[in-house]
Motif scaffolding. Structure first.
Motif, PDB file in Angstrom:
ATOM      1  N   PHE A  54       0.835  -1.195   0.000  1.00  0.00           N
ATOM      2  CA  PHE A  54       0.000   0.000   0.000  1.00  0.00           C
ATOM      3  C   PHE A  54       0.878   1.256   0.000  1.00  0.00           C
ATOM      4  O   PHE A  54       1.765   1.387   0.835  1.00  0.00           O
ATOM      5  CB  PHE A  54      -0.891   0.016   1.259  1.00  0.00           C
ATOM      6  N   ALA A  65     -11.668  -4.033   6.296  1.00  0.00           N
ATOM      7  CA  ALA A  65     -10.807  -5.096   5.754  1.00  0.00           C
ATOM      8  C   ALA A  65     -11.151  -6.438   6.381  1.00  0.00           C
ATOM      9  O   ALA A  65     -11.254  -7.462   5.699  1.00  0.00           O
ATOM     10  CB  ALA A  65      -9.340  -4.767   5.998  1.00  0.00           C
ATOM     11  N   TRP A  93     -12.795  -5.858  -2.910  1.00  0.00           N
ATOM     12  CA  TRP A  93     -12.833  -4.650  -2.093  1.00  0.00           C
ATOM     13  C   TRP A  93     -12.811  -3.469  -3.050  1.00  0.00           C
ATOM     14  O   TRP A  93     -11.797  -3.233  -3.699  1.00  0.00           O
ATOM     15  CB  TRP A  93     -11.641  -4.625  -1.143  1.00  0.00           C
ATOM     16  N   LEU A 110      -7.737  -5.342  -5.106  1.00  0.00           N
ATOM     17  CA  LEU A 110      -8.202  -4.158  -4.365  1.00  0.00           C
ATOM     18  C   LEU A 110      -8.313  -3.015  -5.369  1.00  0.00           C
ATOM     19  O   LEU A 110      -7.347  -2.687  -6.052  1.00  0.00           O
ATOM     20  CB  LEU A 110      -7.211  -3.811  -3.248  1.00  0.00           C
ATOM     21  N   ALA A 118      -4.724   1.502  -6.162  1.00  0.00           N
ATOM     22  CA  ALA A 118      -4.219   0.351  -5.408  1.00  0.00           C
ATOM     23  C   ALA A 118      -3.651  -0.718  -6.340  1.00  0.00           C
ATOM     24  O   ALA A 118      -3.522  -1.877  -5.955  1.00  0.00           O
ATOM     25  CB  ALA A 118      -5.335  -0.239  -4.560  1.00  0.00           C
ATOM     26  N   VAL A 126      -0.889  -3.156  -5.178  1.00  0.00           N
ATOM     27  CA  VAL A 126      -1.092  -4.086  -4.054  1.00  0.00           C
ATOM     28  C   VAL A 126      -1.250  -5.515  -4.564  1.00  0.00           C
ATOM     29  O   VAL A 126      -2.244  -5.852  -5.214  1.00  0.00           O
ATOM     30  CB  VAL A 126      -2.337  -3.688  -3.224  1.00  0.00           C
ATOM     31  N   LYS A 177      -2.084  -9.438  -4.389  1.00  0.00           N
ATOM     32  CA  LYS A 177      -3.168 -10.129  -3.698  1.00  0.00           C
ATOM     33  C   LYS A 177      -2.725 -10.660  -2.332  1.00  0.00           C
ATOM     34  O   LYS A 177      -3.433 -10.529  -1.340  1.00  0.00           O
ATOM     35  CB  LYS A 177      -3.666 -11.286  -4.566  1.00  0.00           C
ATOM     36  N   LEU A 236      -2.779  -7.906   0.214  1.00  0.00           N
ATOM     37  CA  LEU A 236      -4.144  -7.534   0.584  1.00  0.00           C
ATOM     38  C   LEU A 236      -4.662  -8.546   1.602  1.00  0.00           C
ATOM     39  O   LEU A 236      -5.227  -8.186   2.645  1.00  0.00           O
ATOM     40  CB  LEU A 236      -5.037  -7.527  -0.659  1.00  0.00           C
TER      41      LEU A 236
END
Lengths: 485, 485
Positions: free
Chosen positions: B186, B208, B215, B238, B251, B254, B256, B259
Motif C-alpha cells: 500500500f 478489511a 474490495w 483491491l 491500489a 497491491v 493479492k 491484501l
C-alpha cells in the motif's frame, strides 16, 4: 495384396494353433472313456448314499470344446430340490469323494463345496452338486450349468468348435481366460457365446478391436429395442445376456482391466498376427545381479509384505488378497506415499506376498497442511487457535494464495515403520481382509529392495513374478510390433 | 464490558503509537526548514539550467502525514510539456544533482530517472521531475502526484492525519506498506484515501476484516450505480478509484497476497490489539547449530541459488528476481520436484539468493508416462510404436485403468544437476529474466542444506532471512492469539 498376405498368415497361424489344441480322435476317446467311468462311479456312489441323482457331463468335455493340452472334466449331479442345503452340501461331497477314491482329492468351494480330483496324468476332474431345478428357479449358483450345456450343444458344429478353441487359446495366451477371482477373465461358456454371436474367432477379435464404449451382446434378443437399458441393469463393462437366464450377465466375472487387455491384444493380433499371442514365451527370471541392476535403474522403493498360509479356497483367498492390496495401497497414499504400481503373488505352499512400489520410501518430516480460505473468518480463527501453539507445528501458520497454511510434523515418514505399525494387530482397521488379517496378526515380514534377494533366489516362481512385474509389458507386446504399422 | 476493555486497549495502543509516529513541533519545523532550503536550491538550479520549472513539495511532508521515524522529502519540479522526453529526463537529473550537491546521491529510475539524496542524518530526499499537465492529460507517470497533494490537502485535518499515521505504521509493522515492486503493498497516498473513505484507522481495519470478495472503493462516486463494472475495468484484487483520475486504480500495486495479509492482520489486531502489530520484534537469527537442527527437523531439501550483482534499480531488480523465481519454480515442478515453498533475498552489496525448498532433491529414475485411452485406436498404435522399442523405456508399455502407460527414464532426477544444466547458459530458455540471466550466465553457485552454513554465519542479514523463512509465521501472529478467542 497386403490384406491377402495377412489373411494367409492368419490362416496359417490358426491352422498351427488348431493343430495343437484340437484333441485327436484317440485323445477324445480316452477322455470320454475316463469320463464315462467316472459318471458310472458317481451314479453308484449316489445310489449307495441313497440319493436320487441325475449325473451328467457338463462343460468343455460335454460340448467338445476342450483344449487338448488341458482337459478339464466336469461331472455334475443334479439333486432333488427337496434336499435341505446342508444335506445337499454334505452328501454331494461324500458322493464325490467316494466316486474318486484313490485319486488325489482337493475340496473346493465356489458358492458351495465341490470336489476337485486329479488323475495320475494330472487331468482335472470336478465333481459338482447342483439342484435339479426348472429354468429360472435357480437355487444354487451351479444350477444353470446343465442348461448352458443343453443350450450350446445343438448350436455348435465342428467349425464353431474350432473357433471356440482358437478363442480360448488366444485368451489363455493373453492372460484373460478364466472366471475365477484370481484371473477375473472370460469363462469357457462366455467364449462359446462370443463365437455364437460373431461366428468366428477373428469376428470376435474384430468386434473387440473396434470397441469404443460399452460392449453389449444379447444373442437371444431378450432386450431387443431397449439395449440402452442394459448398462443400467448390469453394471459390468462387458454385458453378455445369458441365453438361459436373461437376468444374468454371463460376463459378470470379467474385470474391466481384462476386457481392455483383450481389446488391446485383439488389435495388436489383427495387425501383427503371431503364434506368440497363443503361446507366449515363458518368462525367464532375471539373475540376482540383473535384478539388483534393474532395481538400481528404477531408483524407486520396492516394498514386499510377506505372510504365511491363509486357510481359504482360491476364490476366497484371491478375493481377500485383492481387497487387502487395495486397502494398503489406499492407506499408503493417504500417508502421501506415491505408489507407482502394486501387485500380489501367492503360491500353493502358503506363501503370500504383496508388493508396493513407491517413489520414495522416506518422506520429508515436514508436511504442508492447508487451512481455510481467508474469507471464512470463523474457520480461520479456529485454525490459528489450533496451530499457533501446537507442538506439531513446524512452520507457520502463514498465508499462501488465499488461505492459511501450516507446516506440521508428518506422523509417518518411513514406509516400513508405517506398515509395521498398521499391520502389527492384523491391520483390520486399515482394511486388511479378515482371513488375511488373522495370518498377518500372527506374523509378517517386510522387505525393501535388495532385502528380497534371499527369497528371490530360493523361490523360482517368485523370481518369475518379480521379473514380470519389472518388465510390466504384456507378453504379447513384442518389439516387432513397433516396426510394422 | 469486554468490548469496553478492548476499546480502552485500542485507545491506549493508538495513543502509544501516535506518540512515536507524530513529529514534534520542533521536528516538523526542522524538516520544513530543510525542505524549504531544498526547494530554493532546486529553483536556483532550474533557473541556472534555463528551464521554467514549478518546484513543489509533495508527498507526506507536504501533507503532514509523515512518520516521525522516517521522514521522506519529495520535491517535484513541474516542467513544460514542450520539453522533449530526452531533454526532460536529462535536465531533470542535472537540476536535481546541482541542487543536492554535497549530499550522498543515488540515481533512481521509476518510469523515468529521478534523484535520491540523503542528508547527514539519513533523511531521504527525492527530487523528481514531472510534466506540468492538465488533469487527465498525463504524459509521465509522476504527473499525477501534484494533483494527489492538491486533492488530499483540503480534506485532511489533525484527526485524520493521526489516523493516517496509525494506518501507515500498522501496515509497515505487518509488512504490507510500500508500492515498490519489492513489497507490492500500500502506498502512502492509498493510506490517505482509505482514511478519507472510512474516517479512521479502526474503520479501515474493520472494513478489511469483514472483506469477503472484492474490495471496491470509489470515494468520488465516479462509478456510482455501476460499481459492479469495476472488477471488469480493473483486474486487481483491491480497487480504489483514484479521485484525480477515474481511469486509474490507486491500489494497482497491491499484490493479492498482501491484501490478504492485511485482511488477516486486521482481524487479528481487532481481536487482540497489541503494540507488536506496529512494532514487531526483530527476528533473532538462529545459531548455526539451531539452523542445522531445524533443517534436520524438516527433512526436506533446501536449495540456494546464489549469484552476484545485477545492475538495475530496485524496482527493476525485484521485478526480475520475482520473475526468475516464478520461472525456476515452474521449471522445477515441470520436472516433478515438489516445491514446498520458495523465496528470494537480495542485499545492497549485490548478493542475490533464490531459495527453493523441495520434498526430495532426488527423484526415482523411473517415471510414469501416461498414454492414450484404449478407445483411441490410432493414438494407441502410435504410442506402442514409439515406446516398445525405445531406449528410454524402463517398463511396459502396459495397460492401467483404461489407458496405455509406459515407465520411462527420467531426464533429470537430481535437482542440483538440473539447475546447473538449465542455468549454465544464463537460463533464458527456462524464463530467467534478462538482466539476471546476464549475471547468472557468468557465474552462480548452488548450495544444498548445510552447504549454506558458511554464508549463513558470515551474512547476518541473510541469516535473519533464512530464520524468517523457516519460521514462516507472520511476525504479528503471536502465541497469545491462540489463547484468547
Amino acid at each position: 495384396m497386403a490384406e491377402h498376405t495377412m489373411t494367409l498368415t492368419l490362416e496359417k497361424i490358426s491352422a498351427q494353433v488348431l493343430n495343437k489344441v484340437t484333441p485327436s480322435q484317440k485323445e477324445r476317446e480316452e477322455i470320454l472313456s475316463l469320463t464315462e467311468k467316472l459318471v458310472e462311479k458317481v451314479k453308484v456312489a449316489a445310489e449307495k448314499a441313497g440319493v436320487e441323482a441325475e449325473v451328467r457331463v457338463e462343460g468343455s468335455v460335454a460340448k467338445d470344446t476342450w483344449l487338448r493340452e488341458e482337459p478339464d472334466i466336469d461331472i455334475f449331479m443334479r439333486l432333488p430340490i427337496s434336499l435341505p442345503r446342508e444335506t445337499f452340501e454334505k452328501v454331494g461331497l461324500k458322493i464325490a469323494k467316494q466316486a474318486t477314491k484313490g485319486l488325489k482329492q482337493v475340496e473346493r468351494f465356489a458358492e458351495h463345496p465341490y470336489l476337485e480330483a486329479f488323475t495320475e496324468n494330472s487331468t482335472r476332474i470336478n465333481i459338482v452338486p447342483c439342484y435339479k431345478v426348472k429354468p429360472g428357479e435357480w437355487v444354487s449358483a451351479t444350477d444353470r450349468t446343465p442348461f448352458h450345456t443343453d443350450y450350446a450343444m445343438p448350436r455348435l458344429n465342428e467349425q464353431l468348435r474350432s473357433e471356440i478353441r482358437l478363442l480360448k487359446r488366444f485368451m489363455k495366451g493373453v492372460g484373460v481366460y478364466g472366471a475365477e477371482i484370481k484371473v477375473g477373465g472370460f469363462s469357457g461358456y462366455l467364449c462359446e457365446l462370443l463365437i455364437l454371436q460373431y461366428n468366428s474367432f477373428v469376428g470376435v477379435l474384430e468386434s473387440a478391436s473396434n470397441l469404443r464404449d460399452a460392449w453389449l451382446i444379447d444373442y437371444e434378443g431378450y432386450y431387443k429395442g431397449r439395449e440402452n437399458e442394459l448398462p443400467k441393469i448390469f453394471e459390468e463393462p462387458l454385458i453378455v445376456v445369458d441365453p438361459v437366464d436373461k437376468g444374468r450377465n454371463a460376463a459378470s466375472a470379467v474385470r474391466k482391466e481384462h476386457l481392455i487387455e483383450f481389446v488391446a491384444a485383439s488389435r495388436e493380433f489383427l495387425q501383427n498376427p503371431s503364434l506368440e499371442f497363443f503361446y507366449p514365451q515363458e518368462t525367464k527370471a532375471l539373475s540376482s545381479n540383473q535384478l539388483l541392476s534393474e532395481m538400481k535403474k528404477r531408483g524407486s522403493t520396492l516394498v514386499f509384505v510377506k505372510f504365511g498360509q491363509v486357510k481359504a479356497v482360491p476364490d476366497v483367498l484371491w478375493g481377500q488378497l485383492y481387497k487387502t492390496q487395495r486397502a494398503l495401497r489406499k492407506m499408503l497414499e493417504q500417508n502421501d506415499f506415491h505408489v507407482i504400481r502394486d501387485s500380489v503373488w501367492s503360491n500353493d505352499q502358503g506363501l503370500n506376498i504383496l508388493v508396493f512400489e513407491v517413489e520414495h520410501g522416506r518422506l520429508p518430516l515436514v508436511k504442508k497442511h492447508l487451512g481455510p480460505p481467508i474469507r471464512k473468518k470463523a474457520e480461520c480463527e479456529n485454525f490459528l487457535r489450533k496451530h499457533v501453539c501446537s507442538a506439531e507445528t513446524v512452520s507457520g501458520p502463514y498465508i499462501e494464495d488465499d488461505r492459511w497454511v501450516v507446516e506440521i510434523k508428518r506422523k509417518h515418514n518411513d514406509i516400513v515403520t508405517l506398515l509395521h505399525e498398521k499391520l502389527r494387530d492384523g491391520g483390520r482397521q486399515v482394511g486388511v481382509a479378515e482371513l488375511i488379517s488373522r495370518t498377518i496378526g500372527k506374523a509378517f515380514k517386510i522387505m525393501v529392495n535388495e532385502q528380497v534377494m534371499k527369497l528371490y533366489s530360493t523361490e523360482p516362481q517368485f523370481a518369475k513374478f518379480v521379473t514380470e512385474y519389472l518388465n510390466a509389458k504384456p507378453r504379447w507386446v513384442k518389439k516387432t510390433h513397433a516396426i510394422k504399422v
